[in-house]
Design an enzyme around this catalytic site. Sequence first.
Site, PDB file in Angstrom:
ATOM      1  CG  HIS A  75       0.290 -11.271   1.409  1.00 47.68           C
ATOM      2  ND1 HIS A  75      -0.143 -12.356   1.067  1.00 47.68           N
ATOM      3  CD2 HIS A  75       0.253  -9.484   0.910  1.00 47.68           C
ATOM      4  CE1 HIS A  75       0.053 -11.408  -0.236  1.00 47.68           C
ATOM      5  NE2 HIS A  75      -0.477 -10.263  -0.569  1.00 47.68           N
TER       6      HIS A  75
ATOM      7  CB  CYS B  44       1.230  -6.760  -1.068  1.00 50.94           C
ATOM      8  SG  CYS B  44      -0.365  -6.714  -1.315  1.00 50.94           S
TER       9      CYS B  44
END
Length: 401
Positions: A329, A347
Amino acid sequence: MRKPDRFGVLGVALAGALLLAGCSSDDGGGAPAAAGGQQANPSASAAAAAAEVAVTPGDGEQANPTTPIVVTAKEGTLDSVTVTNAKKGSAVKGELSADKKTWTSAEVLGYAASYQVKATAVNTDGQRVDRTATVTTLSPKAQAYPSFIPAPSITDVGVGQPLVVKFDQDVTDKAAAEKALKVTSTPAQTGGWYWLSKREVHYRPQQYWKAGTTIALHAAIYGVDLGGGVYGQTDRDLTLKVHDAWVAKADGNTEQMQVFQNGSLVKTMPISMGKDATPTHLGAHVISDKKQKYTMDSCTYGVCPPDPKAYRSDENFALRISNDGEFVHENPNSVGAQGSANVSHGCINLNAANASWFFDHFNLGDVVEVANSGGPQLPIYDTYGDWAVSWDAWQAGSALK
């Protein structure tokens, strides 16, 4: 001279005639006399055998609902057959054979149901015989419903997409269930099932799916004894089409992610992965969801304040790669570290332009391979950790090994 006695001559003649009649053969085709002096009737024939009607499954049998009802005529043909669901009053569809000797139901029956059979057969003399019977189907202790991941509403996936079947009841006869789960791939590719638990089984090929593959899953579990009195609730189907092979390779040493389309490198972008306290899992991750705007909350997988690892933030262009909070992301706060240091909660962080591009090109089933992250291997149970298992180990996870 004395004249002959005419009565005597007549008597001799009659006696001779009778003698000749008694010695002559019957060349006129007449029937010989029957015993007791009765003449046989050459036109008489035996009466036709009475027709009989058989019904299977038989009375008192707890039939599997996938077993058809069969009505058969012997020594005659079927004139009429009706089969009715005793509770619903609805007629069961059936087909009569060309010789009218067999009627077979043409639809599956229900569980715990009773069916009334009425049939009439006729023999060659036109004599009719009626037969009634009752067919009863088995009553399961429980019925197992097979959920699919991806759901049947999804039709387009990437090369890393496993097939997942989740049952809402324990399956103790895994072999029976696995035999009922049929996967067909075009072009054909070697694949197999792996049981994660009594309720969840995954299917994947030995290698990633080939781009352009059509995958068909048919779960023919209705009527299947899954063990412990549990039977399959319904049959279900899933058809998927595999799009281009999109594979991203994220490297924790170089802090770069290379993107390949059908094996060709198309883009390289700087990244930041999980820091030492929260390293990104190693291995092949498969995208399972994507949201342009998404609130990331570590509490969703059990890490809540005051735990120092807890977090909550609103992010853009988020593609989920595992179920414990790992996404690819955009993260504007880590742009300065992207390409040089791992600072995330696990992430893979990108800048706005790269995150937008990645979001536009990657979809469900596409692959993100993580190397040199310092983290453990992605577990198989963590959404799609299927590719972390060697092919030999995968095959050993089948109930039909």
